[in-house]
Design a protein around this motif. Structure first.
Motif, PDB file in Angstrom:
ATOM      1  N   ASN A   8       0.832  -1.202   0.000  1.00  0.00           N
ATOM      2  CA  ASN A   8       0.000   0.000   0.000  1.00  0.00           C
ATOM      3  C   ASN A   8       0.864   1.249   0.000  1.00  0.00           C
ATOM      4  OD1 ASN A   8      -2.466   1.531   0.286  1.00  0.00           O
ATOM      5  ND2 ASN A   8      -1.833   1.922   2.378  1.00  0.00           N
ATOM      6  N   LYS A   9       0.601   2.114  -0.950  1.00  0.00           N
ATOM      7  CA  LYS A   9       1.228   3.426  -0.989  1.00  0.00           C
ATOM      8  C   LYS A   9       0.129   4.445  -0.703  1.00  0.00           C
ATOM      9  CE  LYS A   9       4.037   6.526  -3.627  1.00  0.00           C
ATOM     10  NZ  LYS A   9       4.143   7.217  -4.847  1.00  0.00           N
ATOM     11  N   VAL A  10       0.326   5.289   0.292  1.00  0.00           N
ATOM     12  CA  VAL A  10      -0.685   6.274   0.663  1.00  0.00           C
ATOM     13  C   VAL A  10      -0.776   7.314  -0.457  1.00  0.00           C
ATOM     14  CG1 VAL A  10      -1.363   8.030   2.328  1.00  0.00           C
ATOM     15  CG2 VAL A  10      -0.313   5.893   3.114  1.00  0.00           C
ATOM     16  N   GLU A  11      -1.926   7.358  -1.103  1.00  0.00           N
ATOM     17  CA  GLU A  11      -2.167   8.305  -2.190  1.00  0.00           C
ATOM     18  C   GLU A  11      -3.038   9.449  -1.689  1.00  0.00           C
ATOM     19  OE1 GLU A  11      -0.625   8.220  -4.984  1.00  0.00           O
ATOM     20  OE2 GLU A  11       0.103   6.168  -5.078  1.00  0.00           O
ATOM     21  N   SER A  12      -3.354  10.386  -2.567  1.00  0.00           N
ATOM     22  CA  SER A  12      -4.034  11.623  -2.206  1.00  0.00           C
ATOM     23  C   SER A  12      -5.333  11.426  -1.420  1.00  0.00           C
ATOM     24  CB  SER A  12      -4.320  12.437  -3.481  1.00  0.00           C
ATOM     25  OG  SER A  12      -4.962  13.635  -3.162  1.00  0.00           O
ATOM     26  N   MET A  13      -6.212  10.562  -1.873  1.00  0.00           N
ATOM     27  CA  MET A  13      -7.504  10.403  -1.198  1.00  0.00           C
ATOM     28  C   MET A  13      -7.329   9.853   0.216  1.00  0.00           C
ATOM     29  SD  MET A  13     -10.178   9.225  -4.144  1.00  0.00           S
ATOM     30  CE  MET A  13     -11.696   9.747  -3.344  1.00  0.00           C
ATOM     31  N   GLU A  14      -6.528   8.817   0.362  1.00  0.00           N
ATOM     32  CA  GLU A  14      -6.299   8.247   1.687  1.00  0.00           C
ATOM     33  C   GLU A  14      -5.600   9.260   2.594  1.00  0.00           C
ATOM     34  OE1 GLU A  14      -4.026   4.527   3.912  1.00  0.00           O
ATOM     35  OE2 GLU A  14      -3.941   4.658   1.722  1.00  0.00           O
ATOM     36  N   HIS A  15      -4.673  10.011   2.022  1.00  0.00           N
ATOM     37  CA  HIS A  15      -3.939  11.026   2.767  1.00  0.00           C
ATOM     38  C   HIS A  15      -4.900  12.070   3.343  1.00  0.00           C
ATOM     39  CE1 HIS A  15      -0.639  14.353   2.571  1.00  0.00           C
ATOM     40  NE2 HIS A  15      -0.793  13.897   3.797  1.00  0.00           N
ATOM     41  N   CYS A  16      -5.793  12.574   2.512  1.00  0.00           N
ATOM     42  CA  CYS A  16      -6.750  13.577   2.966  1.00  0.00           C
ATOM     43  C   CYS A  16      -7.704  13.009   4.014  1.00  0.00           C
ATOM     44  CB  CYS A  16      -7.516  14.162   1.778  1.00  0.00           C
ATOM     45  SG  CYS A  16      -6.475  15.217   0.738  1.00  0.00           S
ATOM     46  N   GLU A  17      -8.098  11.757   3.840  1.00  0.00           N
ATOM     47  CA  GLU A  17      -8.950  11.090   4.838  1.00  0.00           C
ATOM     48  C   GLU A  17      -8.226  11.007   6.181  1.00  0.00           C
ATOM     49  OE1 GLU A  17     -12.225   9.555   4.750  1.00  0.00           O
ATOM     50  OE2 GLU A  17     -12.296  10.897   3.026  1.00  0.00           O
ATOM     51  N   LYS A  18      -6.971  10.602   6.146  1.00  0.00           N
ATOM     52  CA  LYS A  18      -6.210  10.476   7.381  1.00  0.00           C
ATOM     53  C   LYS A  18      -6.106  11.818   8.089  1.00  0.00           C
ATOM     54  CE  LYS A  18      -2.482   7.817   7.359  1.00  0.00           C
ATOM     55  NZ  LYS A  18      -1.220   7.179   6.904  1.00  0.00           N
ATOM     56  N   PHE A  19      -5.896  12.911   7.351  1.00  0.00           N
ATOM     57  CA  PHE A  19      -5.793  14.243   7.949  1.00  0.00           C
ATOM     58  C   PHE A  19      -7.150  14.677   8.511  1.00  0.00           C
ATOM     59  CE2 PHE A  19      -5.002  18.988   7.335  1.00  0.00           C
ATOM     60  CZ  PHE A  19      -4.151  19.095   8.417  1.00  0.00           C
ATOM     61  N   TRP A  20      -8.232  14.413   7.782  1.00  0.00           N
ATOM     62  CA  TRP A  20      -9.581  14.759   8.233  1.00  0.00           C
ATOM     63  C   TRP A  20      -9.884  14.065   9.566  1.00  0.00           C
ATOM     64  CZ3 TRP A  20     -14.316  12.718   9.465  1.00  0.00           C
ATOM     65  CH2 TRP A  20     -15.427  13.556   9.364  1.00  0.00           C
ATOM     66  N   TYR A  21      -9.567  12.780   9.643  1.00  0.00           N
ATOM     67  CA  TYR A  21      -9.824  12.036  10.880  1.00  0.00           C
ATOM     68  C   TYR A  21      -8.882  12.460  12.001  1.00  0.00           C
ATOM     69  CZ  TYR A  21     -13.422   9.166   8.838  1.00  0.00           C
ATOM     70  OH  TYR A  21     -14.595   8.749   8.254  1.00  0.00           O
ATOM     71  N   TRP A  22      -7.673  12.865  11.681  1.00  0.00           N
ATOM     72  CA  TRP A  22      -6.773  13.405  12.701  1.00  0.00           C
ATOM     73  C   TRP A  22      -7.372  14.685  13.287  1.00  0.00           C
ATOM     74  CZ3 TRP A  22      -4.119  18.056  13.015  1.00  0.00           C
ATOM     75  CH2 TRP A  22      -3.222  18.165  14.093  1.00  0.00           C
ATOM     76  N   LEU A  23      -7.897  15.557  12.427  1.00  0.00           N
ATOM     77  CA  LEU A  23      -8.557  16.778  12.908  1.00  0.00           C
ATOM     78  C   LEU A  23      -9.742  16.427  13.812  1.00  0.00           C
ATOM     79  CD1 LEU A  23      -8.506  18.873   9.615  1.00  0.00           C
ATOM     80  CD2 LEU A  23      -7.232  19.400  11.710  1.00  0.00           C
ATOM     81  N   GLN A  24     -10.495  15.424  13.409  1.00  0.00           N
ATOM     82  CA  GLN A  24     -11.621  14.985  14.229  1.00  0.00           C
ATOM     83  C   GLN A  24     -11.126  14.514  15.599  1.00  0.00           C
ATOM     84  OE1 GLN A  24     -13.756  11.314  13.123  1.00  0.00           O
ATOM     85  NE2 GLN A  24     -15.646  12.490  13.334  1.00  0.00           N
ATOM     86  N   ASP A  25     -10.058  13.742  15.615  1.00  0.00           N
ATOM     87  CA  ASP A  25      -9.487  13.257  16.870  1.00  0.00           C
ATOM     88  C   ASP A  25      -8.978  14.399  17.752  1.00  0.00           C
ATOM     89  OD1 ASP A  25     -10.037  10.643  16.123  1.00  0.00           O
ATOM     90  OD2 ASP A  25      -7.968  10.188  15.547  1.00  0.00           O
ATOM     91  N   LYS A  26      -8.573  15.506  17.146  1.00  0.00           N
ATOM     92  CA  LYS A  26      -8.130  16.684  17.897  1.00  0.00           C
ATOM     93  C   LYS A  26      -9.320  17.471  18.455  1.00  0.00           C
ATOM     94  CE  LYS A  26      -4.507  18.318  18.383  1.00  0.00           C
ATOM     95  NZ  LYS A  26      -3.589  18.179  19.531  1.00  0.00           N
TER      96      LYS A  26
END
Length: 130
Positions: free
Chosen positions: A74-92
């Motif tokens: 698995n290589k983290v591409e744009s869509m997964e990357h943005c999802e991970k950041f969105w969920y990180w913001l949610q966790d914050k």
């Protein structure tokens, strides 16, 4: 129930505000990021050591950190990357304007590192915002 995850169409930031941020210089003041006000800035600053994000540079750094880790499978591409950041913001604890924040940082970073964000991945034929 509202859909979860990053969707650039849910960004309610004025186009002029977004473009001013993308084209402008970074001052470091985290509230310069569209979608981040004083309440969100306070939530971002909470945490120990690397979890506390107090300026725009650290926020960009966190965004870039979430680009990985890559593996053989698995290589983290744009869509997964943005999802991970969105969920990180949610966790914050960021409960409003998450998609705007993701879009602003992704577009800003893409100007510095082309290919990090691919807006075309979010285009769909049912786009009724015209």
């Amino acid at each position: 129930m509202a859909e979860q995850g990053y969707d650039p169409k849910r960004s309610r930031v004025n186009d002029d505000t977004m473009m001013d941020f993308i084209r402008g210089s970074i001052t470091g003041d985290i509230t310069e990021v569209p979608g981040i006000g004083p309440a969100a800035a306070k939530k971002m600053a909470m945490g120990e050591n690397d979890e506390a994000v107090t300026n725009t540079y650290q926020l960009i750094g966190k965004f870039l950190m979430l680009r990985g880790p890559d593996s053989d499978d698995n290589k983290v591409e744009s869509m997964e990357h943005c999802e991970k950041f969105w969920y990180w913001l949610q966790d914050k604890g960021i409960s409003a304007h998450r998609s705007a924040i993701v879009k602003a940082i992704a577009l800003k970073v893409n100007g510095l590192l082309p290919g990090v964000y691919d807006a075309d991945l979010y285009d769909d034929e049912d786009d009724d915002e015209e």
